[in-house]
Enzyme design. Sequence first.
Site, PDB file in Angstrom:
ATOM      1  N   ASP A  11     -87.760 -20.773  77.343  1.00 21.90           N
ATOM      2  CA  ASP A  11     -86.384 -20.476  76.381  1.00 21.90           C
ATOM      3  C   ASP A  11     -86.135 -21.732  75.709  1.00 21.90           C
ATOM      4  OD1 ASP A  11     -86.457 -18.789  78.855  1.00 21.90           O
ATOM      5  OD2 ASP A  11     -84.336 -18.297  78.437  1.00 21.90           O
ATOM      6  N   GLU A  13     -84.465 -17.159  72.566  1.00 23.29           N
ATOM      7  CA  GLU A  13     -83.038 -16.488  72.441  1.00 23.29           C
ATOM      8  C   GLU A  13     -82.094 -17.569  72.541  1.00 23.29           C
ATOM      9  OE1 GLU A  13     -81.199 -14.423  75.528  1.00 23.29           O
ATOM     10  OE2 GLU A  13     -81.520 -16.137  77.055  1.00 23.29           O
ATOM     11  N   ASN A  14     -82.242 -18.826  72.842  1.00 30.32           N
ATOM     12  CA  ASN A  14     -80.977 -19.918  72.956  1.00 30.32           C
ATOM     13  C   ASN A  14     -81.267 -21.017  72.277  1.00 30.32           C
ATOM     14  OD1 ASN A  14     -81.782 -19.421  76.513  1.00 30.32           O
ATOM     15  ND2 ASN A  14     -79.847 -18.504  75.565  1.00 30.32           N
ATOM     16  N   HIS A  48     -79.402 -12.981  74.724  1.00 24.94           N
ATOM     17  CA  HIS A  48     -78.702 -13.532  73.438  1.00 24.94           C
ATOM     18  C   HIS A  48     -79.386 -13.315  72.278  1.00 24.94           C
ATOM     19  CE1 HIS A  48     -77.415 -16.234  76.830  1.00 24.94           C
ATOM     20  NE2 HIS A  48     -76.087 -15.951  76.304  1.00 24.94           N
ATOM     21  N   HIS A 104     -85.546 -16.912  81.496  1.00 25.58           N
ATOM     22  CA  HIS A 104     -83.894 -16.859  81.366  1.00 25.58           C
ATOM     23  C   HIS A 104     -83.166 -17.674  82.249  1.00 25.58           C
ATOM     24  CE1 HIS A 104     -80.110 -14.893  81.482  1.00 25.58           C
ATOM     25  NE2 HIS A 104     -79.975 -14.726  82.529  1.00 25.58           N
ATOM     26  N   HIS A 143     -84.025 -21.076  83.075  1.00 22.08           N
ATOM     27  CA  HIS A 143     -84.071 -22.276  82.472  1.00 22.08           C
ATOM     28  C   HIS A 143     -84.841 -23.245  83.659  1.00 22.08           C
ATOM     29  CE1 HIS A 143     -81.256 -21.462  79.003  1.00 22.08           C
ATOM     30  NE2 HIS A 143     -82.093 -20.510  79.124  1.00 22.08           N
TER      31      HIS A 143
END
Length: 281
Positions: free
Chosen positions: A11, A42-43, A71, A182, A184
């Site tokens: 991520d 997504e982040n 996200h 997801h 991290h």
Amino acid sequence: MDNIKVLFLGDVYGKAGRKIISDHLPIIKKKYQLNLIIANAENTTNGKGLSWNHYQILKQAGIDYITMGNHTWFQKQDLELVLNQVDVIRPLNLMQDFNYFQLGKGSYLFSLNGLKIRITNLLGTSINLPFAITNPFVELKKLVLTKDCDLHIVDFHAETTSEKNAFCMVFDGYVTAILGTHTHVPSNDLRITPKGSVYITDVGMCGPGFGSVIGANPKQSIKLFCTGERQFFEVSNCGAQLNGVFFEVCSKTNQVVKIEQIRIVLDDEKYLANDYFNLVE
């Protein structure tokens, strides 16, 4: 025909993630002679979603394909533009009545060096989106049964280690790679499974360093755990880290022949300067 050499980056979180990728990916690409680079993005924009500007930055850094997660739909001003890019893959297992179901795709099939390669993005049931998602196990089984590709790389974006492990048990040998995202936090279980798939519970993130709480400002995270008070998490500006998984696939047999966890940590003195003890009352 040369083997396929793949890098999957965890991520991408905020400015620190974008910068460490821009600075280090060209070096990694040259060292490992990469054919294919995938990143979960997504982040990327302030910890939530992916803006058009930041999509372009990741592409300029050398990323070929982008996967997403829970996200995905936060940067609404650019949502249609980003999700309709051919190289962006949002979660596959969405309900048809979900507001953004028509935007983008959850799996993509393409050719590289004479091989058909599929990338699929799925949300786990442990992600709290009951109004939006269908079962990832069922959806991936449907896709696997089409038998339309030589290599199949799956980004499984899920909360719990148990769900990711169960997912691996089901699809071991049916897909080339199951790469957890997801949380991290990179897990220490990268392996080639008994039936030949690459598996890791979580790749980790490309974002702030150890002075953050999975990328966020520690003060806000500590307050949440101590008081239950929720607020928007600011992206930490403390250090940086890059986490990824490299794997090599034999172009003749489609079997994985090499795996390696890649990790770069660039922390700074801000971490040592902070003391959070008195936040607990």
